[in-house]
Scaffold this active site. Structure first.
Site, PDB file in Angstrom:
ATOM      1  N   SER A 225       0.641  -1.418   0.066  1.00 33.45           N
ATOM      2  CA  SER A 225       0.200   0.146  -0.118  1.00 33.45           C
ATOM      3  C   SER A 225       0.882   1.251  -0.079  1.00 33.45           C
ATOM      4  O   SER A 225       1.538   1.595  -1.096  1.00 33.45           O
ATOM      5  CB  SER A 225      -0.969  -0.065   1.226  1.00 33.45           C
ATOM      6  OG  SER A 225      -1.708   0.918   1.281  1.00 33.45           O
TER       7      SER A 225
ATOM      8  N   ASP B 213      -1.164   1.150  -4.147  1.00 35.73           N
ATOM      9  CA  ASP B 213      -2.091   0.273  -4.650  1.00 35.73           C
ATOM     10  C   ASP B 213      -3.242   0.871  -5.080  1.00 35.73           C
ATOM     11  O   ASP B 213      -4.420   0.212  -5.297  1.00 35.73           O
ATOM     12  CB  ASP B 213      -2.331  -0.876  -3.790  1.00 35.73           C
ATOM     13  CG  ASP B 213      -2.881  -0.407  -2.411  1.00 35.73           C
ATOM     14  OD1 ASP B 213      -2.708   0.663  -1.930  1.00 35.73           O
ATOM     15  OD2 ASP B 213      -3.568  -1.491  -1.795  1.00 35.73           O
TER      16      ASP B 213
ATOM     17  N   ASP C 174      -1.956   6.102  -3.779  1.00 36.73           N
ATOM     18  CA  ASP C 174      -1.008   5.529  -2.782  1.00 36.73           C
ATOM     19  C   ASP C 174      -0.585   4.406  -3.686  1.00 36.73           C
ATOM     20  O   ASP C 174      -1.003   4.045  -5.168  1.00 36.73           O
ATOM     21  CB  ASP C 174      -1.238   5.225  -1.585  1.00 36.73           C
ATOM     22  CG  ASP C 174      -2.435   4.070  -1.651  1.00 36.73           C
ATOM     23  OD1 ASP C 174      -3.147   4.109  -2.633  1.00 36.73           O
ATOM     24  OD2 ASP C 174      -2.461   3.116  -0.768  1.00 36.73           O
TER      25      ASP C 174
ATOM     26  N   ASP D 256      -5.832   2.377  -3.579  1.00 32.81           N
ATOM     27  CA  ASP D 256      -7.344   2.255  -2.990  1.00 32.81           C
ATOM     28  C   ASP D 256      -7.341   3.854  -2.567  1.00 32.81           C
ATOM     29  O   ASP D 256      -8.497   3.926  -2.112  1.00 32.81           O
ATOM     30  CB  ASP D 256      -7.266   1.242  -2.049  1.00 32.81           C
ATOM     31  CG  ASP D 256      -6.140   1.233  -0.801  1.00 32.81           C
ATOM     32  OD1 ASP D 256      -5.204   1.932  -1.065  1.00 32.81           O
ATOM     33  OD2 ASP D 256      -6.312   0.166   0.002  1.00 32.81           O
TER      34      ASP D 256
HETATM   35 MG    MG Z   1      -3.468   1.529  -0.035  1.00 36.12          MG
END
Ligand code: MG
Length: 453
Positions: free
Chosen positions: A97, A243, A241, A245
């Site tokens: 992440s 990844d 960020d 999300d």
């Molecule tokens: Mg993330």
């Protein structure tokens, strides 16, 4: 018993604690948990070691008879949407992440597309630590990893379903997309493209060195991106960020807007988009008072949870609501899926701007203004945490509402503060917000003094 999972998956430094032998065994444990014959979809972000760890986890899964499908590079919410809509039994995402570049990690997704709950994590940990892996004869291991190439298209189409396409397309928005040199660079521009945006990509080449900025989007790390938004006179900037999300927005005046501000506006919009859902929003107790101040006026109930996105997601799943979010830019729109989704947040924001016919700077100006201070106190063994919390309630409890779901939060008309034990370090985190800038320092020092006494 030892733990593998932190607040959001298993994380570690690549090739140190997060090495191939570890990933292989974790893969065996996850596969044993899902069971022989189950179908598991995998994806990764652009971090160093992503392919290496993917193959190790896949070997572990195959050795216990799991059917493995590989979707390649994808945002975490893309994989989650793929698992849910394409009928997989679960998913594994290789990502750390927002962590610094040297980290990588393993996230386990259930068949509903949501990170598995703590109970399931404990079962996986038990299998791992007791080495109770499913032991199969020679002819029952899985024989191949199959490719799954449909996900990016299915995922972006899923997002666009929730947007008034004609209205947004007509506006021909100019947008800046900061992909954090990772997987948000792949799918968010697809969404922008479908919405007829003039898109300028920033940090959209996949690069595990993260040469432009660290994967965590903050006011400090987005300075250059904000400058780009200002100089090209974009209608909106969005930054992800590692990844994707999370989505942190930059308004048309080049101001980076923190996630509880965008989360508040998006929650209002989510309630308009899903009128049949309970008019309720879940956010972590660390979110600003502006959330409740703004949303209560439009008839939306605000419920505070412990800090952690998985907690918010599972509370939403259980109790229902129009949205859930964190102040770091993670926003959940349940009409789409019960997890944070950066590209969905971006599309919703454009939908709101197009429908309300307002510039992003004007939109953010409608929110109440608070001044923020964050500090911390080291937590030593001789500090009695209950006594600290009780003393805070004794002194400030009379001045407003007291919330004790995670530490102590006091919300008064002109200020609020939160004192809570960190989940990752031996410190007490202190957050203070006031409406009057001059009162901010005074109140923060007063709270720190009280705690250290
Ligand atoms: Mg993330």
């Amino acid at each position: 018993m030892d733990r593998l999972f932190g607040t959001d998956g298993i994380r570690g430094i690549t090739n140190q604690e997060m090495n191939v032998l570890f990933a292989l065994k974790v893969g065996m444990a996850i596969g044993t948990y899902f069971g022989e014959g189950s179908r598991i979809l995998m994806a990764k972000d652009a971090r160093s070691g992503g392919e290496m760890l993917t193959r190790a986890v896949q070997s572990g899964l195959m050795s216990v008879g799991v059917k493995v499908f590989d979707a390649g590079y994808l945002p975490t919410p893309g994989l989650q949407y793929g698992v849910k809509t394409l009928g997989y039994d679960g998913g594994v995402m290789i990502t750390a992440s927002h962590n610094p570049p040297e980290y990588n990690g393993i996230k386990v997704i259930g068949s509903n597309g949501v990170e598995v709950d703590r109970e399931s994590e404990v079962r996986i940990e038990q299998i791992y630590f007791e080495a109770r892996f499913n032991s199969l004869p020679w002819n029952r291991v899985s024989q191949e990893v199959r490719r799954e190439d449909r996900v990016a298209e299915v995922y972006t189409k899923g997002i666009l379903q929730h947007v008034d396409l004609e209205r947004v397309r007509q506006r021909n928005f100019k947008v800046v997309i900061d992909g954090a040199n990772s997987v948000g660079s792949l799918t968010t521009p697809m969404v922008a493209n479908a919405l007829n945006c003039k898109t300028l990509g920033v940090n959209t080449n996949l690069d595990y060195n993260f040469p432009a900025r660290v994967p965590e989007p903050t006011v400090e790390t987005l300075k250059d991106t904000a400058e780009v938004v200002r100089s090209v006179k974009a209608d909106l900037g969005v930054a992800h960020d590692g990844d994707a999300d999370r989505a942190v927005f930059i308004d048309s005046e080049g101001r980076v807007q923190w996630g509880d501000r965008s989360g508040t506006l998006l929650s209002y919009w989510a309630s308009r988009k899903s009128p049949s859902f309970p008019k309720r929003v879940f956010t972590a107790v660390s979110s600003s008072s502006l959330v409740e101040e703004y949303l209560s006026k439009v008839g939306i109930n605000v419920n505070f949870t412990k800090v952690g996105s998985v907690i918010i997601a599972h509370t939403l799943l259980r109790e229902g609501g129009v949205a859930g979010f964190e102040e770091n830019g993670g926003f959940i729109f349940p009409a789409h899926q019960f997890v944070r989704d950066g590209a969905m947040s971006f599309a919703l924001m454009l939908d709101m701007l197009a429908t309300e016919r307002i510039s992003s700077a004007e939109l953010f100006n409608t929110l109440p203004r608070y001044y923020t201070a964050k500090t911390k106190v080291p937590l030593t063994n001789d500090i009695d945490l209950d006594r600290v919390y009780n003393r805070l309630i004794e002194v400030y409890g009379g001045k407003g509402k007291v919330i004790t779901v995670d530490g102590v939060k006091v919300v008064s008309r002109d200020f609020w503060f939160l004192v809570r034990k960190s989940g990752t370090e031996p410190i007490l985190r202190i957050m203070v917000e006031t409406k009057d800038q001059e009162k901010l320092n005074e109140l923060t020092q007063e709270i720190v003094r009280l705690i250290t006494q």
